[in-house]
Scaffold this motif. Structure first.
Motif, PDB file in Angstrom:
ATOM      1  N   ALA A 109       0.836  -1.339   0.308  1.00 29.89           N
ATOM      2  CA  ALA A 109       0.092   0.004   0.038  1.00 29.89           C
ATOM      3  C   ALA A 109       0.985   1.248  -0.067  1.00 29.89           C
ATOM      4  O   ALA A 109       0.604   2.161  -0.749  1.00 29.89           O
ATOM      5  CB  ALA A 109      -0.980  -0.058   1.114  1.00 29.89           C
ATOM      6  N   SER A 110       2.191   1.154   0.555  1.00 28.80           N
ATOM      7  CA  SER A 110       2.957   2.364   0.628  1.00 28.80           C
ATOM      8  C   SER A 110       3.515   2.821  -0.722  1.00 28.80           C
ATOM      9  O   SER A 110       3.489   3.710  -1.290  1.00 28.80           O
ATOM     10  CB  SER A 110       4.019   1.960   1.651  1.00 28.80           C
ATOM     11  OG  SER A 110       3.607   1.960   2.756  1.00 28.80           O
ATOM     12  N   VAL A 111       3.876   1.761  -1.520  1.00 33.97           N
ATOM     13  CA  VAL A 111       4.428   1.699  -2.790  1.00 33.97           C
ATOM     14  C   VAL A 111       3.150   2.237  -3.575  1.00 33.97           C
ATOM     15  O   VAL A 111       3.553   3.320  -4.300  1.00 33.97           O
ATOM     16  CB  VAL A 111       4.962   0.475  -3.293  1.00 33.97           C
ATOM     17  CG1 VAL A 111       5.410   0.542  -4.941  1.00 33.97           C
ATOM     18  CG2 VAL A 111       6.116   0.000  -2.506  1.00 33.97           C
ATOM     19  N   LEU A 112       2.005   2.064  -3.502  1.00 37.83           N
ATOM     20  CA  LEU A 112       0.981   2.297  -4.439  1.00 37.83           C
ATOM     21  C   LEU A 112       0.649   3.859  -4.099  1.00 37.83           C
ATOM     22  O   LEU A 112       0.260   4.723  -5.015  1.00 37.83           O
ATOM     23  CB  LEU A 112      -0.094   1.506  -4.133  1.00 37.83           C
ATOM     24  CG  LEU A 112      -0.217   0.009  -4.474  1.00 37.83           C
ATOM     25  CD1 LEU A 112      -1.457  -0.703  -4.133  1.00 37.83           C
ATOM     26  CD2 LEU A 112      -0.032   0.018  -6.082  1.00 37.83           C
ATOM     27  N   CYS A 113       0.853   3.982  -2.870  1.00 37.67           N
ATOM     28  CA  CYS A 113       0.880   5.492  -2.368  1.00 37.67           C
ATOM     29  C   CYS A 113       1.776   6.456  -3.102  1.00 37.67           C
ATOM     30  O   CYS A 113       1.082   7.563  -3.626  1.00 37.67           O
ATOM     31  CB  CYS A 113       0.894   5.678  -0.829  1.00 37.67           C
ATOM     32  SG  CYS A 113      -0.567   5.347  -0.046  1.00 37.67           S
ATOM     33  N   GLY A 114       2.854   6.027  -3.288  1.00 36.90           N
ATOM     34  CA  GLY A 114       3.785   6.581  -3.935  1.00 36.90           C
ATOM     35  C   GLY A 114       3.733   6.779  -5.491  1.00 36.90           C
ATOM     36  O   GLY A 114       3.947   7.796  -6.161  1.00 36.90           O
ATOM     37  N   PHE A 115       3.009   5.773  -6.092  1.00 41.06           N
ATOM     38  CA  PHE A 115       2.619   5.851  -7.489  1.00 41.06           C
ATOM     39  C   PHE A 115       1.441   6.512  -7.794  1.00 41.06           C
ATOM     40  O   PHE A 115       0.809   6.492  -8.841  1.00 41.06           O
ATOM     41  CB  PHE A 115       2.593   4.627  -8.016  1.00 41.06           C
ATOM     42  CG  PHE A 115       4.082   4.152  -8.458  1.00 41.06           C
ATOM     43  CD1 PHE A 115       4.903   4.591  -9.163  1.00 41.06           C
ATOM     44  CD2 PHE A 115       4.420   2.751  -7.536  1.00 41.06           C
ATOM     45  CE1 PHE A 115       6.238   4.317  -9.597  1.00 41.06           C
ATOM     46  CE2 PHE A 115       5.732   2.382  -7.697  1.00 41.06           C
ATOM     47  CZ  PHE A 115       6.700   3.023  -8.596  1.00 41.06           C
ATOM     48  N   ALA A 116       0.696   6.912  -6.793  1.00 45.93           N
ATOM     49  CA  ALA A 116      -0.773   7.604  -7.053  1.00 45.93           C
ATOM     50  C   ALA A 116      -0.789   8.866  -7.959  1.00 45.93           C
ATOM     51  O   ALA A 116       0.083   9.685  -7.973  1.00 45.93           O
ATOM     52  CB  ALA A 116      -1.211   8.201  -5.588  1.00 45.93           C
ATOM     53  N   VAL A 117      -1.735   8.686  -8.932  1.00 42.23           N
ATOM     54  CA  VAL A 117      -1.798   9.774 -10.067  1.00 42.23           C
ATOM     55  C   VAL A 117      -2.721  10.757  -9.691  1.00 42.23           C
ATOM     56  O   VAL A 117      -2.945  11.530 -10.632  1.00 42.23           O
ATOM     57  CB  VAL A 117      -1.821   8.957 -11.346  1.00 42.23           C
ATOM     58  CG1 VAL A 117      -0.751   8.222 -11.650  1.00 42.23           C
ATOM     59  CG2 VAL A 117      -3.387   8.036 -11.506  1.00 42.23           C
ATOM     60  N   ASN A 118      -3.582  10.447  -8.800  1.00 45.21           N
ATOM     61  CA  ASN A 118      -4.864  11.552  -8.519  1.00 45.21           C
ATOM     62  C   ASN A 118      -5.124  11.191  -7.240  1.00 45.21           C
ATOM     63  O   ASN A 118      -4.604  10.402  -6.211  1.00 45.21           O
ATOM     64  CB  ASN A 118      -5.863  11.331  -9.351  1.00 45.21           C
ATOM     65  CG  ASN A 118      -6.282   9.734  -9.436  1.00 45.21           C
ATOM     66  OD1 ASN A 118      -6.423   9.284  -8.296  1.00 45.21           O
ATOM     67  ND2 ASN A 118      -6.895   9.252 -10.731  1.00 45.21           N
TER      68      ASN A 118
END
Length: 537
Positions: A109-118
Protein backbone atom coordinates in the motif's frame (compact mmCIF):
# COMPACT_ATOMS: atom_id res chain seq x y z
CA UNK A 1 26.89 -14.63 19.32
CA UNK A 2 25.87 -16.62 16.25
CA UNK A 3 22.31 -17.92 16.12
CA UNK A 4 21.89 -21.50 14.95
CA UNK A 5 19.81 -21.54 11.76
CA UNK A 6 17.81 -24.59 12.89
CA UNK A 7 16.84 -22.80 16.07
CA UNK A 8 15.54 -19.83 14.13
CA UNK A 9 13.43 -21.80 11.71
CA UNK A 10 9.67 -21.71 12.11
CA UNK A 11 9.68 -25.37 13.12
CA UNK A 12 12.34 -25.01 15.79
CA UNK A 13 11.02 -21.75 17.26
CA UNK A 14 8.00 -23.59 18.64
CA UNK A 15 9.53 -25.71 21.40
CA UNK A 16 13.31 -25.74 21.87
CA UNK A 17 13.39 -22.00 22.60
CA UNK A 18 10.44 -22.13 25.05
CA UNK A 19 10.88 -22.35 28.81
CA UNK A 20 8.51 -24.25 31.12
CA UNK A 21 6.20 -21.23 31.45
CA UNK A 22 5.87 -20.75 27.69
CA UNK A 23 8.26 -17.81 27.25
CA UNK A 24 10.92 -17.71 24.50
CA UNK A 25 14.51 -18.05 25.67
CA UNK A 26 17.90 -17.05 24.25
CA UNK A 27 18.73 -14.65 21.39
CA UNK A 28 15.53 -15.58 19.53
CA UNK A 29 13.34 -13.50 21.87
CA UNK A 30 15.33 -10.35 21.04
CA UNK A 31 15.09 -11.12 17.33
CA UNK A 32 11.30 -11.32 17.80
CA UNK A 33 11.32 -8.03 19.75
CA UNK A 34 13.18 -6.12 17.03
CA UNK A 35 11.01 -7.68 14.33
CA UNK A 36 7.64 -6.64 15.76
CA UNK A 37 8.98 -3.28 16.94
CA UNK A 38 10.18 -2.50 13.40
CA UNK A 39 6.65 -3.05 12.10
CA UNK A 40 5.17 -0.86 14.85
CA UNK A 41 7.68 1.94 14.16
CA UNK A 42 6.72 2.01 10.48
CA UNK A 43 3.04 2.32 11.38
CA UNK A 44 3.59 5.12 13.92
CA UNK A 45 5.92 7.15 11.68
CA UNK A 46 3.47 6.99 8.78
CA UNK A 47 0.83 8.56 11.01
CA UNK A 48 2.72 11.88 11.02
CA UNK A 49 5.21 11.73 8.13
CA UNK A 50 2.68 13.03 5.58
CA UNK A 51 1.83 16.16 7.59
CA UNK A 52 4.75 18.18 6.22
CA UNK A 53 4.12 17.09 2.62
CA UNK A 54 0.45 18.04 2.30
CA UNK A 55 1.15 21.30 0.42
CA UNK A 56 3.34 19.50 -2.13
CA UNK A 57 0.70 16.79 -2.56
CA UNK A 58 -1.99 19.44 -2.97
CA UNK A 59 -0.18 21.24 -5.79
CA UNK A 60 0.95 18.00 -7.46
CA UNK A 61 -2.51 16.38 -7.48
CA UNK A 62 -4.58 19.55 -7.95
CA UNK A 63 -6.54 19.15 -4.71
CA UNK A 64 -8.08 21.67 -2.33
CA UNK A 65 -6.99 22.02 1.30
CA UNK A 66 -10.07 20.17 2.59
CA UNK A 67 -9.66 17.39 -0.01
CA UNK A 68 -5.98 16.76 0.72
CA UNK A 69 -6.82 16.45 4.43
CA UNK A 70 -8.41 13.07 3.67
CA UNK A 71 -4.91 11.68 3.12
CA UNK A 72 -4.55 11.91 6.91
CA UNK A 73 -8.19 11.30 7.85
CA UNK A 74 -8.55 8.13 5.74
CA UNK A 75 -5.46 6.58 7.31
CA UNK A 76 -6.56 7.49 10.84
CA UNK A 77 -10.08 6.06 10.40
CA UNK A 78 -8.81 2.76 8.96
CA UNK A 79 -6.23 2.55 11.74
CA UNK A 80 -8.62 2.85 14.66
CA UNK A 81 -11.14 0.45 13.10
CA UNK A 82 -8.55 -2.36 12.84
CA UNK A 83 -6.79 -1.93 16.20
CA UNK A 84 -9.57 -3.47 18.36
CA UNK A 85 -10.02 -6.30 15.83
CA UNK A 86 -6.34 -7.27 15.90
CA UNK A 87 -6.77 -9.82 18.72
CA UNK A 88 -9.60 -11.66 16.95
CA UNK A 89 -7.82 -11.56 13.57
CA UNK A 90 -4.66 -12.94 15.16
CA UNK A 91 -6.59 -15.79 16.76
CA UNK A 92 -8.61 -16.53 13.62
CA UNK A 93 -5.76 -16.56 11.08
CA UNK A 94 -2.81 -17.18 13.41
CA UNK A 95 -0.60 -14.52 14.97
CA UNK A 96 2.34 -15.03 12.61
CA UNK A 97 0.18 -15.23 9.49
CA UNK A 98 -1.74 -12.08 10.43
CA UNK A 99 1.39 -10.08 11.31
CA UNK A 100 3.17 -11.06 8.08
CA UNK A 101 0.06 -10.34 6.00
CA UNK A 102 -0.31 -6.91 7.65
CA UNK A 103 3.34 -6.10 7.02
CA UNK A 104 3.18 -7.18 3.37
CA UNK A 105 -0.08 -5.25 2.84
CA UNK A 106 1.33 -2.15 4.51
CA UNK A 107 4.44 -2.22 2.31
CA UNK A 108 2.49 -2.74 -0.93
CA UNK A 109 0.00 0.00 0.00
CA UNK A 110 2.93 2.36 0.71
CA UNK A 111 4.37 1.79 -2.77
CA UNK A 112 0.93 2.32 -4.35
CA UNK A 113 0.64 5.62 -2.43
CA UNK A 114 3.92 6.71 -3.97
CA UNK A 115 2.65 5.90 -7.47
CA UNK A 116 -0.74 7.61 -6.98
CA UNK A 117 -1.71 9.63 -10.06
CA UNK A 118 -4.67 11.42 -8.49
CA UNK A 119 -6.20 12.19 -5.09
CA UNK A 120 -8.83 9.39 -5.01
CA UNK A 121 -6.12 6.79 -5.68
CA UNK A 122 -3.90 8.27 -2.94
CA UNK A 123 -6.74 8.33 -0.37
CA UNK A 124 -7.79 4.73 -1.18
CA UNK A 125 -4.20 3.53 -0.87
CA UNK A 126 -3.82 5.40 2.42
CA UNK A 127 -6.95 3.66 3.71
CA UNK A 128 -5.45 0.29 2.71
CA UNK A 129 -2.22 1.32 4.43
CA UNK A 130 -4.16 2.19 7.60
CA UNK A 131 -6.11 -1.08 7.53
CA UNK A 132 -2.91 -3.11 7.29
CA UNK A 133 -1.01 -0.93 9.75
CA UNK A 134 -3.76 -0.97 12.38
CA UNK A 135 -2.91 -4.52 13.39
CA UNK A 136 0.83 -3.97 13.62
CA UNK A 137 0.85 -1.75 16.71
CA UNK A 138 -1.40 -3.74 19.06
CA UNK A 139 -0.22 -7.12 17.79
CA UNK A 140 3.44 -6.15 18.26
CA UNK A 141 2.88 -5.25 21.91
CA UNK A 142 0.86 -8.41 22.54
CA UNK A 143 3.55 -10.62 21.00
CA UNK A 144 6.17 -9.04 23.29
CA UNK A 145 4.09 -9.75 26.40
CA UNK A 146 3.68 -13.35 25.27
CA UNK A 147 7.38 -13.77 24.39
CA UNK A 148 9.20 -12.29 27.41
CA UNK A 149 8.89 -13.37 31.06
CA UNK A 150 7.61 -10.75 33.53
CA UNK A 151 11.14 -10.05 34.81
CA UNK A 152 12.21 -8.87 31.33
CA UNK A 153 9.03 -7.10 30.26
CA UNK A 154 10.39 -3.66 31.11
CA UNK A 155 13.30 -3.85 28.67
CA UNK A 156 11.20 -5.56 25.98
CA UNK A 157 8.49 -2.90 26.18
CA UNK A 158 11.20 -0.22 26.16
CA UNK A 159 12.40 -1.48 22.76
CA UNK A 160 8.81 -1.29 21.51
CA UNK A 161 8.16 2.06 23.19
CA UNK A 162 11.14 3.82 21.60
CA UNK A 163 9.39 3.75 18.24
CA UNK A 164 5.93 4.60 19.55
CA UNK A 165 7.17 7.61 21.53
CA UNK A 166 9.81 8.85 19.08
CA UNK A 167 7.80 8.08 15.93
CA UNK A 168 5.51 11.15 16.04
CA UNK A 169 8.62 13.38 16.27
CA UNK A 170 10.70 11.41 13.75
CA UNK A 171 7.88 11.44 11.17
CA UNK A 172 7.84 15.20 10.42
CA UNK A 173 11.66 15.38 10.49
CA UNK A 174 12.08 12.52 8.03
CA UNK A 175 9.13 13.73 5.97
CA UNK A 176 10.62 17.22 5.69
CA UNK A 177 13.98 15.93 4.47
CA UNK A 178 12.47 13.54 1.94
CA UNK A 179 9.94 16.06 0.62
CA UNK A 180 12.49 18.86 0.26
CA UNK A 181 15.20 16.64 -1.21
CA UNK A 182 13.44 13.96 -3.28
CA UNK A 183 9.75 14.84 -3.45
CA UNK A 184 6.66 13.80 -1.47
CA UNK A 185 6.38 10.37 -3.13
CA UNK A 186 9.54 9.24 -1.35
CA UNK A 187 7.87 9.46 2.07
CA UNK A 188 6.04 6.32 0.89
CA UNK A 189 8.80 4.67 -1.16
CA UNK A 190 11.09 4.73 1.90
CA UNK A 191 8.85 2.04 3.43
CA UNK A 192 9.71 -0.51 0.71
CA UNK A 193 13.21 -1.60 1.84
CA UNK A 194 12.28 -1.41 5.52
CA UNK A 195 9.06 -3.32 4.90
CA UNK A 196 10.86 -6.08 2.99
CA UNK A 197 13.35 -6.41 5.86
CA UNK A 198 10.52 -6.59 8.43
CA UNK A 199 8.67 -9.25 6.43
CA UNK A 200 11.82 -11.36 6.06
CA UNK A 201 12.53 -11.11 9.79
CA UNK A 202 8.92 -12.00 10.64
CA UNK A 203 9.01 -15.10 8.44
CA UNK A 204 12.33 -16.14 9.95
CA UNK A 205 11.90 -15.35 13.64
CA UNK A 206 8.23 -15.35 14.68
CA UNK A 207 7.02 -18.66 16.17
CA UNK A 208 4.79 -20.69 13.89
CA UNK A 209 1.02 -20.63 14.30
CA UNK A 210 -0.88 -23.25 16.21
CA UNK A 211 -1.64 -26.40 14.28
CA UNK A 212 -5.07 -26.71 12.69
CA UNK A 213 -6.03 -29.25 15.34
CA UNK A 214 -5.20 -26.80 18.14
CA UNK A 215 -6.76 -23.79 16.45
CA UNK A 216 -10.46 -23.36 17.16
CA UNK A 217 -12.36 -21.62 14.38
CA UNK A 218 -15.22 -19.50 15.68
CA UNK A 219 -18.06 -17.98 13.71
CA UNK A 220 -17.29 -14.56 12.33
CA UNK A 221 -19.13 -11.84 14.24
CA UNK A 222 -20.13 -9.84 11.16
CA UNK A 223 -22.65 -7.73 13.09
CA UNK A 224 -20.02 -6.79 15.65
CA UNK A 225 -17.47 -5.92 12.98
CA UNK A 226 -20.03 -3.86 11.05
CA UNK A 227 -21.13 -1.93 14.13
CA UNK A 228 -17.50 -1.32 15.10
CA UNK A 229 -16.75 0.13 11.66
CA UNK A 230 -19.79 2.43 11.89
CA UNK A 231 -19.12 3.54 15.49
CA UNK A 232 -15.36 4.04 15.46
CA UNK A 233 -15.24 5.22 11.85
CA UNK A 234 -17.92 7.86 12.51
CA UNK A 235 -16.23 8.95 15.75
CA UNK A 236 -12.82 9.33 14.12
CA UNK A 237 -14.27 11.25 11.15
CA UNK A 238 -16.23 13.44 13.60
CA UNK A 239 -12.99 14.27 15.44
CA UNK A 240 -10.96 14.83 12.26
CA UNK A 241 -13.51 17.00 10.42
CA UNK A 242 -15.47 18.64 13.26
CA UNK A 243 -13.39 21.77 13.71
CA UNK A 244 -13.20 22.42 9.94
CA UNK A 245 -17.01 22.32 9.66
CA UNK A 246 -17.69 24.32 12.84
CA UNK A 247 -18.85 21.24 14.75
CA UNK A 248 -22.61 20.96 15.32
CA UNK A 249 -23.50 23.78 12.95
CA UNK A 250 -22.83 21.26 10.18
CA UNK A 251 -25.49 18.64 9.33
CA UNK A 252 -22.72 16.25 8.27
CA UNK A 253 -21.02 16.47 11.68
CA UNK A 254 -24.35 16.04 13.52
CA UNK A 255 -25.04 12.91 11.46
CA UNK A 256 -21.60 11.54 12.30
CA UNK A 257 -22.21 12.17 16.02
CA UNK A 258 -25.54 10.29 15.88
CA UNK A 259 -23.97 7.34 14.06
CA UNK A 260 -21.02 7.30 16.49
CA UNK A 261 -23.17 7.28 19.63
CA UNK A 262 -25.82 4.93 18.27
CA UNK A 263 -23.27 2.60 16.69
CA UNK A 264 -21.22 2.48 19.88
CA UNK A 265 -24.27 1.62 22.02
CA UNK A 266 -25.33 -1.17 19.66
CA UNK A 267 -21.76 -2.44 19.37
CA UNK A 268 -21.37 -2.71 23.16
CA UNK A 269 -24.73 -4.51 23.44
CA UNK A 270 -23.81 -6.91 20.65
CA UNK A 271 -20.36 -7.78 22.00
CA UNK A 272 -21.65 -8.37 25.53
CA UNK A 273 -24.47 -10.65 24.42
CA UNK A 274 -22.91 -12.78 21.67
CA UNK A 275 -20.97 -15.97 22.48
CA UNK A 276 -18.14 -15.25 20.02
CA UNK A 277 -17.54 -11.46 19.97
CA UNK A 278 -15.18 -9.83 17.48
CA UNK A 279 -13.93 -7.63 20.33
CA UNK A 280 -13.96 -9.14 23.82
CA UNK A 281 -15.21 -6.27 25.99
CA UNK A 282 -15.45 -8.59 28.99
CA UNK A 283 -11.73 -8.15 29.54
CA UNK A 284 -12.56 -4.73 31.01
CA UNK A 285 -13.55 -6.60 34.16
CA UNK A 286 -9.83 -6.39 34.95
CA UNK A 287 -9.59 -3.16 36.91
CA UNK A 288 -6.03 -2.40 35.82
CA UNK A 289 -6.98 -2.64 32.13
CA UNK A 290 -10.05 -0.43 32.51
CA UNK A 291 -8.18 2.28 34.46
CA UNK A 292 -5.02 1.94 32.33
CA UNK A 293 -6.96 2.26 29.07
CA UNK A 294 -8.67 5.40 30.32
CA UNK A 295 -5.31 6.81 31.37
CA UNK A 296 -3.91 5.76 27.99
CA UNK A 297 -6.47 8.04 26.35
CA UNK A 298 -5.25 10.93 28.50
CA UNK A 299 -1.64 10.06 27.65
CA UNK A 300 -2.59 10.11 23.96
CA UNK A 301 -4.04 13.59 24.41
CA UNK A 302 -0.81 14.81 25.99
CA UNK A 303 1.58 12.95 23.71
CA UNK A 304 -0.05 13.82 20.39
CA UNK A 305 -1.62 17.07 21.58
CA UNK A 306 1.68 18.62 22.69
CA UNK A 307 3.42 17.38 19.55
CA UNK A 308 0.58 18.91 17.55
CA UNK A 309 0.79 22.29 19.29
CA UNK A 310 4.56 22.83 19.21
CA UNK A 311 5.04 22.46 15.41
CA UNK A 312 1.99 24.67 14.80
CA UNK A 313 3.42 27.37 17.06
CA UNK A 314 6.91 27.29 15.58
CA UNK A 315 5.69 27.34 11.97
CA UNK A 316 2.72 29.72 12.21
CA UNK A 317 4.10 32.17 14.80
CA UNK A 318 7.88 31.85 14.69
CA UNK A 319 8.12 31.18 10.95
CA UNK A 320 10.09 27.90 11.15
CA UNK A 321 10.23 25.61 8.13
CA UNK A 322 9.10 21.99 8.40
CA UNK A 323 12.71 20.80 8.47
CA UNK A 324 13.67 23.31 11.18
CA UNK A 325 10.68 22.20 13.24
CA UNK A 326 11.66 18.57 12.82
CA UNK A 327 15.20 19.31 13.98
CA UNK A 328 13.78 21.14 17.01
CA UNK A 329 11.75 18.06 17.97
CA UNK A 330 14.53 15.54 17.28
CA UNK A 331 16.50 16.03 20.58
CA UNK A 332 13.29 15.41 22.54
CA UNK A 333 12.76 12.17 20.63
CA UNK A 334 16.35 11.17 21.41
CA UNK A 335 15.76 11.96 25.09
CA UNK A 336 12.66 9.74 25.01
CA UNK A 337 14.62 6.85 23.50
CA UNK A 338 17.44 7.21 26.04
CA UNK A 339 15.16 7.37 29.07
CA UNK A 340 13.06 4.51 27.66
CA UNK A 341 16.05 2.15 27.56
CA UNK A 342 17.29 3.20 31.02
CA UNK A 343 13.80 2.86 32.47
CA UNK A 344 13.41 -0.57 30.90
CA UNK A 345 16.25 -1.85 33.06
CA UNK A 346 14.84 -0.29 36.25
CA UNK A 347 11.10 -0.77 35.78
CA UNK A 348 10.98 -4.07 37.67
CA UNK A 349 12.57 -2.44 40.73
CA UNK A 350 10.19 0.53 41.02
CA UNK A 351 6.43 0.55 41.42
CA UNK A 352 5.16 1.74 38.01
CA UNK A 353 2.45 3.80 39.68
CA UNK A 354 5.10 6.01 41.29
CA UNK A 355 6.78 6.49 37.91
CA UNK A 356 3.47 7.38 36.24
CA UNK A 357 2.73 9.95 38.95
CA UNK A 358 6.22 11.44 38.56
CA UNK A 359 5.75 11.62 34.81
CA UNK A 360 2.35 13.30 35.11
CA UNK A 361 3.65 15.92 37.55
CA UNK A 362 6.79 16.43 35.46
CA UNK A 363 4.74 16.88 32.28
CA UNK A 364 2.53 19.41 34.06
CA UNK A 365 5.61 21.44 35.01
CA UNK A 366 6.94 21.24 31.43
CA UNK A 367 3.61 22.43 30.02
CA UNK A 368 3.65 25.38 32.43
CA UNK A 369 7.18 26.20 31.26
CA UNK A 370 6.10 26.07 27.61
CA UNK A 371 3.22 28.39 28.50
CA UNK A 372 5.75 31.20 29.14
CA UNK A 373 6.31 31.58 25.38
CA UNK A 374 6.47 35.04 23.79
CA UNK A 375 6.73 36.31 20.20
CA UNK A 376 10.50 36.44 20.80
CA UNK A 377 10.74 32.79 21.88
CA UNK A 378 13.34 30.87 19.87
CA UNK A 379 15.11 27.54 19.68
CA UNK A 380 17.13 28.16 22.87
CA UNK A 381 14.01 28.77 24.98
CA UNK A 382 12.22 25.70 23.58
CA UNK A 383 15.17 23.28 23.62
CA UNK A 384 15.18 22.19 27.28
CA UNK A 385 11.38 22.11 27.78
CA UNK A 386 11.09 19.78 24.78
CA UNK A 387 13.91 17.61 26.14
CA UNK A 388 12.08 17.34 29.47
CA UNK A 389 8.78 16.70 27.70
CA UNK A 390 10.35 13.72 25.94
CA UNK A 391 11.75 12.37 29.21
CA UNK A 392 8.64 12.87 31.38
CA UNK A 393 6.33 11.32 28.78
CA UNK A 394 8.37 8.11 28.91
CA UNK A 395 7.93 8.02 32.70
CA UNK A 396 4.23 7.53 31.97
CA UNK A 397 4.24 5.50 28.76
CA UNK A 398 6.40 2.51 29.70
CA UNK A 399 5.20 2.01 33.31
CA UNK A 400 1.59 2.48 32.19
CA UNK A 401 1.93 -0.34 29.64
CA UNK A 402 3.39 -2.61 32.32
CA UNK A 403 0.80 -1.67 34.96
CA UNK A 404 -2.10 -2.03 32.51
CA UNK A 405 -1.15 -5.22 30.65
CA UNK A 406 1.48 -6.80 32.88
CA UNK A 407 -1.03 -8.07 35.44
CA UNK A 408 -3.40 -9.62 32.88
CA UNK A 409 -3.63 -13.38 32.37
CA UNK A 410 -1.54 -14.32 29.36
CA UNK A 411 -4.55 -15.37 27.28
CA UNK A 412 -6.11 -11.90 27.79
CA UNK A 413 -3.05 -9.86 26.76
CA UNK A 414 -3.84 -9.80 23.04
CA UNK A 415 -7.38 -8.43 23.52
CA UNK A 416 -6.20 -6.08 26.26
CA UNK A 417 -3.41 -4.71 24.10
CA UNK A 418 -5.83 -3.95 21.28
CA UNK A 419 -8.18 -2.02 23.55
CA UNK A 420 -5.29 -0.23 25.30
CA UNK A 421 -3.76 0.96 22.01
CA UNK A 422 -7.17 1.98 20.67
CA UNK A 423 -7.78 4.32 23.61
CA UNK A 424 -4.37 5.95 23.11
CA UNK A 425 -5.06 6.53 19.40
CA UNK A 426 -8.55 7.88 20.06
CA UNK A 427 -7.18 9.95 22.95
CA UNK A 428 -4.76 11.56 20.53
CA UNK A 429 -7.55 12.33 18.06
CA UNK A 430 -9.80 13.70 20.82
CA UNK A 431 -6.91 15.76 22.20
CA UNK A 432 -6.08 17.30 18.83
CA UNK A 433 -9.76 18.04 18.15
CA UNK A 434 -10.18 19.72 21.55
CA UNK A 435 -6.94 21.67 21.29
CA UNK A 436 -7.67 22.83 17.73
CA UNK A 437 -11.08 24.15 18.80
CA UNK A 438 -9.71 25.65 22.01
CA UNK A 439 -6.90 27.32 20.08
CA UNK A 440 -9.34 29.03 17.70
CA UNK A 441 -11.68 30.11 20.53
CA UNK A 442 -8.94 31.46 22.77
CA UNK A 443 -7.28 33.30 19.88
CA UNK A 444 -10.58 35.04 19.08
CA UNK A 445 -11.02 35.87 22.78
CA UNK A 446 -7.53 37.35 23.22
CA UNK A 447 -7.84 39.28 19.98
CA UNK A 448 -11.09 40.89 21.13
CA UNK A 449 -9.50 41.85 24.46
CA UNK A 450 -6.44 43.34 22.80
CA UNK A 451 -8.47 45.24 20.21
CA UNK A 452 -10.64 46.70 22.98
CA UNK A 453 -7.51 48.35 24.36
CA UNK A 454 -6.59 49.84 20.98
CA UNK A 455 -8.70 52.99 20.97
CA UNK A 456 -8.12 56.31 19.17
CA UNK A 457 -8.58 57.85 22.62
CA UNK A 458 -5.77 55.73 24.07
CA UNK A 459 -2.52 57.72 24.36
CA UNK A 460 -0.25 54.67 24.16
CA UNK A 461 -2.03 53.43 21.03
CA UNK A 462 -1.66 56.79 19.28
CA UNK A 463 2.02 57.00 20.22
CA UNK A 464 2.66 53.51 18.77
CA UNK A 465 0.69 54.38 15.60
CA UNK A 466 2.61 57.65 15.12
CA UNK A 467 5.92 55.84 15.63
CA UNK A 468 5.09 53.17 13.04
CA UNK A 469 3.80 55.79 10.59
CA UNK A 470 7.09 57.68 10.92
CA UNK A 471 9.07 54.50 10.27
CA UNK A 472 7.16 53.78 7.05
CA UNK A 473 7.49 57.41 5.91
CA UNK A 474 11.25 57.17 6.36
CA UNK A 475 11.07 54.11 4.12
CA UNK A 476 9.65 56.22 1.29
CA UNK A 477 5.87 55.97 1.76
CA UNK A 478 3.65 59.01 1.63
CA UNK A 479 1.71 60.02 4.74
CA UNK A 480 -1.56 58.28 3.79
CA UNK A 481 0.12 55.04 2.71
CA UNK A 482 2.39 55.08 5.77
CA UNK A 483 -0.65 55.44 8.04
CA UNK A 484 -2.37 52.45 6.39
CA UNK A 485 0.83 50.41 6.70
CA UNK A 486 1.08 51.38 10.37
CA UNK A 487 -2.51 50.20 10.99
CA UNK A 488 -1.79 46.90 9.20
CA UNK A 489 1.40 46.45 11.20
CA UNK A 490 -0.45 47.11 14.44
CA UNK A 491 -3.10 44.56 13.44
CA UNK A 492 -0.39 41.98 12.74
CA UNK A 493 1.11 42.59 16.17
CA UNK A 494 -2.30 42.07 17.76
CA UNK A 495 -2.83 38.83 15.81
CA UNK A 496 0.61 37.56 16.77
CA UNK A 497 0.14 38.36 20.45
CA UNK A 498 -3.33 36.75 20.45
CA UNK A 499 -1.86 33.61 18.87
CA UNK A 500 0.93 33.42 21.45
CA UNK A 501 -1.51 33.82 24.34
CA UNK A 502 -3.82 31.14 22.91
CA UNK A 503 -0.93 28.64 22.58
CA UNK A 504 0.01 29.42 26.19
CA UNK A 505 -3.59 28.62 27.18
CA UNK A 506 -3.57 25.19 25.54
CA UNK A 507 -0.22 24.30 27.14
CA UNK A 508 -1.78 25.17 30.50
CA UNK A 509 -4.81 23.06 29.57
CA UNK A 510 -2.71 19.96 28.80
CA UNK A 511 -0.86 20.38 32.10
CA UNK A 512 -4.12 20.64 34.05
CA UNK A 513 -5.47 17.50 32.36
CA UNK A 514 -2.43 15.49 33.47
CA UNK A 515 -2.69 16.85 37.00
CA UNK A 516 -6.39 15.94 37.22
CA UNK A 517 -5.65 12.41 35.94
CA UNK A 518 -3.53 11.45 38.96
CA UNK A 519 -6.38 9.75 40.92
CA UNK A 520 -6.68 7.13 38.15
CA UNK A 521 -3.29 5.77 39.19
CA UNK A 522 -4.89 4.38 42.36
CA UNK A 523 -6.84 1.86 40.24
CA UNK A 524 -3.76 0.47 38.48
CA UNK A 525 -2.19 -2.80 39.58
CA UNK A 526 1.42 -3.74 40.08
CA UNK A 527 2.59 -6.11 37.31
CA UNK A 528 3.02 -9.75 38.23
CA UNK A 529 6.63 -10.62 38.94
CA UNK A 530 6.80 -14.26 38.00
CA UNK A 531 3.48 -15.94 37.67
CA UNK A 532 3.26 -19.05 35.56
CA UNK A 533 1.38 -18.72 32.33
CA UNK A 534 0.24 -21.01 29.58
CA UNK A 535 2.38 -21.50 26.52
CA UNK A 536 2.02 -18.75 23.93
CA UNK A 537 0.98 -19.78 20.45
Amino acid sequence: MAINSKRLSGKAAKRPADDQNGYIQGPLKWAIAFTVSLGAILEVIDTSIVNVALKDMQSSLGATISEIGWVITGYAIANVVLIPLSAWLGDYFGKKTYFVFSMVGFTIASVLCGFAVNLPMLVICRILQGLCGGGLLAKAQAILFETFPPSEQGLAQAVFGVGVIAGPAIGPTLGGYLTDGLGWRWIFFINLPIGILAVAMALLFLPKNRSKKEQVKQKVDWWGIGLLVVAVGSLQTFLEEGEKDDWFSSRFIVTLAVFAVGGLALFIWRELTTKAPAVDLRILRHRSLAAGSLYSGILGMGLYGALFAVPLFTQSVLGFTATQTGLLLAPGALASATVMILLGKLSNKIDPRLLIASGAIGTTLVMNQLATITPQTGTEELFMPLIWRGATTVLMFLPLSLATLGSLPKEAVSSGSGFYNLTRQLGGSIGIAILTTLLAQREAFHKSVLLAKLSPYNLETNERLDLLTGVFQQGGSDATTAHQQALASLENLVNQQAAVLSYADIFHFVGIVFLCSLPLILFLSKPRSGAKAPVAH
